[in-house]
Structures are given as C-alpha cells and as structure tokens.
Design a protein around this motif. Structure first.
Motif, PDB file in Angstrom:
ATOM      1  N   ARG A 125      -8.129 -25.811 105.255  1.00 37.32           N
ATOM      2  CA  ARG A 125      -9.307 -25.001 105.561  1.00 37.32           C
ATOM      3  C   ARG A 125      -9.192 -23.620 104.931  1.00 37.32           C
ATOM      4  O   ARG A 125     -10.180 -23.049 104.481  1.00 37.32           O
ATOM      5  CB  ARG A 125      -9.484 -24.882 107.074  1.00 37.32           C
ATOM      6  N   ALA A 126      -8.000 -23.092 104.891  1.00 40.43           N
ATOM      7  CA  ALA A 126      -7.807 -21.766 104.306  1.00 40.43           C
ATOM      8  C   ALA A 126      -7.956 -21.794 102.794  1.00 40.43           C
ATOM      9  O   ALA A 126      -8.230 -20.761 102.171  1.00 40.43           O
ATOM     10  CB  ALA A 126      -6.436 -21.222 104.692  1.00 40.43           C
ATOM     11  N   ASP A 127      -7.787 -22.964 102.187  1.00 36.60           N
ATOM     12  CA  ASP A 127      -7.860 -23.085 100.736  1.00 36.60           C
ATOM     13  C   ASP A 127      -9.203 -23.612 100.247  1.00 36.60           C
ATOM     14  O   ASP A 127      -9.389 -23.819  99.047  1.00 36.60           O
ATOM     15  CB  ASP A 127      -6.734 -24.016 100.232  1.00 36.60           C
ATOM     16  N   GLY A 128     -10.142 -23.852 101.182  1.00 39.17           N
ATOM     17  CA  GLY A 128     -11.464 -24.328 100.778  1.00 39.17           C
ATOM     18  C   GLY A 128     -11.532 -25.830 100.624  1.00 39.17           C
ATOM     19  O   GLY A 128     -11.816 -26.351  99.549  1.00 39.17           O
ATOM     20  N   ALA A 129     -11.258 -26.575 101.688  1.00 39.69           N
ATOM     21  CA  ALA A 129     -11.286 -28.039 101.642  1.00 39.69           C
ATOM     22  C   ALA A 129     -12.649 -28.538 101.183  1.00 39.69           C
ATOM     23  O   ALA A 129     -13.678 -27.926 101.457  1.00 39.69           O
ATOM     24  CB  ALA A 129     -10.961 -28.608 103.027  1.00 39.69           C
ATOM     25  N   GLY A 130     -12.647 -29.672 100.474  1.00 41.93           N
ATOM     26  CA  GLY A 130     -13.907 -30.225 100.003  1.00 41.93           C
ATOM     27  C   GLY A 130     -13.694 -31.507  99.221  1.00 41.93           C
ATOM     28  O   GLY A 130     -12.655 -32.161  99.346  1.00 41.93           O
ATOM     29  N   PHE A 131     -14.675 -31.851  98.391  1.00 44.17           N
ATOM     30  CA  PHE A 131     -14.594 -33.089  97.611  1.00 44.17           C
ATOM     31  C   PHE A 131     -14.978 -32.813  96.158  1.00 44.17           C
ATOM     32  O   PHE A 131     -15.718 -31.875  95.861  1.00 44.17           O
ATOM     33  CB  PHE A 131     -15.510 -34.173  98.196  1.00 44.17           C
ATOM     34  N   GLU A 132     -14.438 -33.631  95.263  1.00 45.01           N
ATOM     35  CA  GLU A 132     -14.779 -33.509  93.853  1.00 45.01           C
ATOM     36  C   GLU A 132     -16.176 -34.074  93.639  1.00 45.01           C
ATOM     37  O   GLU A 132     -16.437 -35.237  93.943  1.00 45.01           O
ATOM     38  CB  GLU A 132     -13.759 -34.257  92.989  1.00 45.01           C
ATOM     39  N   ALA A 133     -17.056 -33.219  93.119  1.00 47.82           N
ATOM     40  CA  ALA A 133     -18.475 -33.572  93.006  1.00 47.82           C
ATOM     41  C   ALA A 133     -18.806 -33.989  91.583  1.00 47.82           C
ATOM     42  O   ALA A 133     -19.246 -33.179  90.773  1.00 47.82           O
ATOM     43  CB  ALA A 133     -19.343 -32.403  93.443  1.00 47.82           C
ATOM     44  N   GLU A 134     -18.578 -35.263  91.286  1.00 45.69           N
ATOM     45  CA  GLU A 134     -18.927 -35.763  89.961  1.00 45.69           C
ATOM     46  C   GLU A 134     -20.437 -35.708  89.762  1.00 45.69           C
ATOM     47  O   GLU A 134     -21.209 -36.048  90.656  1.00 45.69           O
ATOM     48  CB  GLU A 134     -18.434 -37.204  89.811  1.00 45.69           C
ATOM     49  N   ASP A 135     -20.852 -35.252  88.592  1.00 47.04           N
ATOM     50  CA  ASP A 135     -22.266 -35.155  88.256  1.00 47.04           C
ATOM     51  C   ASP A 135     -23.019 -34.242  89.216  1.00 47.04           C
ATOM     52  O   ASP A 135     -24.214 -34.408  89.435  1.00 47.04           O
ATOM     53  CB  ASP A 135     -22.907 -36.546  88.238  1.00 47.04           C
ATOM     54  N   ALA A 136     -22.309 -33.255  89.824  1.00 46.08           N
ATOM     55  CA  ALA A 136     -22.908 -32.290  90.755  1.00 46.08           C
ATOM     56  C   ALA A 136     -23.696 -32.991  91.854  1.00 46.08           C
ATOM     57  O   ALA A 136     -24.784 -32.567  92.231  1.00 46.08           O
ATOM     58  CB  ALA A 136     -23.794 -31.292  90.005  1.00 46.08           C
ATOM     59  N   GLY A 202     -18.833 -29.796  90.126  1.00 46.38           N
ATOM     60  CA  GLY A 202     -17.389 -29.972  90.225  1.00 46.38           C
ATOM     61  C   GLY A 202     -16.806 -29.975  91.620  1.00 46.38           C
ATOM     62  O   GLY A 202     -15.745 -30.557  91.836  1.00 46.38           O
ATOM     63  N   TRP A 203     -17.461 -29.317  92.615  1.00 51.37           N
ATOM     64  CA  TRP A 203     -16.810 -29.199  93.922  1.00 51.37           C
ATOM     65  C   TRP A 203     -17.852 -29.012  95.009  1.00 51.37           C
ATOM     66  O   TRP A 203     -18.790 -28.230  94.863  1.00 51.37           O
ATOM     67  CB  TRP A 203     -15.859 -28.018  93.929  1.00 51.37           C
ATOM     68  N   GLY A 204     -17.689 -29.728  96.108  1.00 45.68           N
ATOM     69  CA  GLY A 204     -18.591 -29.589  97.247  1.00 45.68           C
ATOM     70  C   GLY A 204     -17.799 -29.315  98.513  1.00 45.68           C
ATOM     71  O   GLY A 204     -16.716 -29.868  98.712  1.00 45.68           O
ATOM     72  N   GLN A 205     -18.344 -28.438  99.348  1.00 46.01           N
ATOM     73  CA  GLN A 205     -17.716 -28.149 100.634  1.00 46.01           C
ATOM     74  C   GLN A 205     -18.603 -28.643 101.768  1.00 46.01           C
ATOM     75  O   GLN A 205     -19.831 -28.674 101.650  1.00 46.01           O
ATOM     76  CB  GLN A 205     -17.460 -26.653 100.795  1.00 46.01           C
TER      77      GLN A 205
END
Length: 231
Positions: A125-136, A202-205
């Motif tokens: 959580r402190a590092d910005g957890a999320g998922f790799e967002a292919e094709d935005a 590239g990245w979604g939270q």
C-alpha cells in the motif's frame, strides 16, 4: 486499516462530486481538472462476490481482490472530467474519464485504502499497489467466470496477431457502452459479467471506500485524466 492523507482523501472524495476540481499541473498544458458529471454505465453481475480488477488482456492469473463483497448485481458509474488543454496559445476543453466506480452500498465513505490482491503484502500500500494496465484498460469481473468472460479478448488478440485467422480482424463481440468508452461481456451460463474501463497507460490503482461499520461501500479506479500529486 490504513487511512490516507488529507490530499488523497480530498482527491478521492472529489472524483464523483460534480464541480470539484481534482488536480492539475500549472507547469504543463493544463492548470485544473473539474468533475463535470457522473453517469451510470451498467449493472454488473458478480455471483461469487470475488471481484477481479485487472486488465482483460492479462495473460497470467488475474488480480483478484483480497476483500469480499456479497454476491449480487452492482451498478457501475463513470465520472467525467472537463480538462483544459493549451493549444496554440489558447485553452480548449476536452472530456475524459476521471474514474470508474462500483457501488456496493449506498453509504458515505469514512475510510479509503488501496485495495490489495489476494496474497499481496500489506506493505505494498505504501508503494502504490495496483495492476499492469495493458492497452490502458482495466475491468471489473467475477473471478469464477474469468476465463469465459475474457475469451472475446483472447480471441481478438489471436486474430489481430495472425494466430487465429488469415482474414481481417473481427470484433470482440462485446457490447459497447458510452460511445465505446466501456465494453460489457456476459457469461449467461454463470450469470456473470465483465465491464472494461479506461485507466492510465501502464498502471491502474484500485481504491476501496469503507463505510462507518467497516464494510465495503465502493470500489473506485481512477481513469486516464491527468492529475497532480495528492499528498
């Protein structure tokens, strides 16, 4: 349970508040971003209560959230923002997706936290957890129906890369909503749905908003609208 800083809290609370200004970059081509309206998109069926928030294009195991919600059918909203863009010395406005929200309970959010995936370390959580967002692109989907719900995307990918067909690419067979900003895939055998939405490249939270009693009220995923730092 982690509470966010005041800047992040103001940002998240403002994402679905028409008239709220949520960010900007005075050094860039925009100086403010204002929420214009909130629009209903669709009802999403989640028969297991196990929610995946990930890219529908992912080739690995999907990112299932560690939190659980009651099985059911939930409304999804989009928040539209007006963003000024500086072009040739003049500001023009364009509309962009500020965030997408899955409403679990109609109660005010008292605590926000980054939603972790199953098995993820809370330190993320402190590092910005999320998922790799292919094709935005991200999506809400029921975890137990992930394979059939993402089949249209795998089939389309195979087609456009030449692995599935020698002919021209074909559509994914999903339902387009809000002028193509969203796609809805259904699995009638399991009575489950998948709904796509836009996220930053590239990245979604994923943010979980909890009600006063600690239960999940909303799941919010910020969209590709540009924002400045929060805290």
């Amino acid at each position: 349970m982690d509470e966010v800083g005041p800047g992040t809290r103001e940002y998240l609370d403002g994402l679905f508040t028409p008239g709220a200004r949520i960010g900007g970059d005075p050094q860039g081509s925009y100086s403010w971003i204002e929420i214009a309206e909130v629009q209903g998109v669709a009802e999403v069926r989640l028969p297991s209560g196990r929610l995946v928030v990930d890219s529908p294009w992912t080739s690995g195991a999907p990112r299932e959230l560690a939190l659980r919600i009651p099985p059911g059918e939930y409304p999804v909203d989009v928040s539209w923002a007006d963003c000024p863009r500086l072009y040739d010395g003049y500001y023009t406005e364009y509309r962009e997706c500020a965030a997408t929200r899955l409403r679990v309970r109609e109660e005010p959010v008292t605590v926000w936290e980054l939603a972790l995936g199953v098995g993820e370390d809370p330190a993320l959580r402190a590092d910005g957890a999320g998922f790799e967002a292919e094709d935005a692109m991200g999506c809400f989907a029921d975890a137990t129906a992930w394979q059939p719900l993402t089949e249209p995307f795998r089939r389309h990918l195979a087609d456009v890369t030449g692995a599935g067909s020698d002919g021209p690419p074909v559509g994914r067979g999903t339902e387009e909503l809000c002028e193509g900003w969203f796609e809805l895939a259904r699995d009638e055998d399991r009575r489950a749905d998948l709904l796509t939405f836009g996220v930053p490249e590239g990245w979604g939270q994923v943010w979980a908003g909890r009600a006063r009693d600690g239960g999940i009220a909303v799941i919010v995923v910020p969209g590709p609208v540009p924002t400045g730092p929060w805290d």
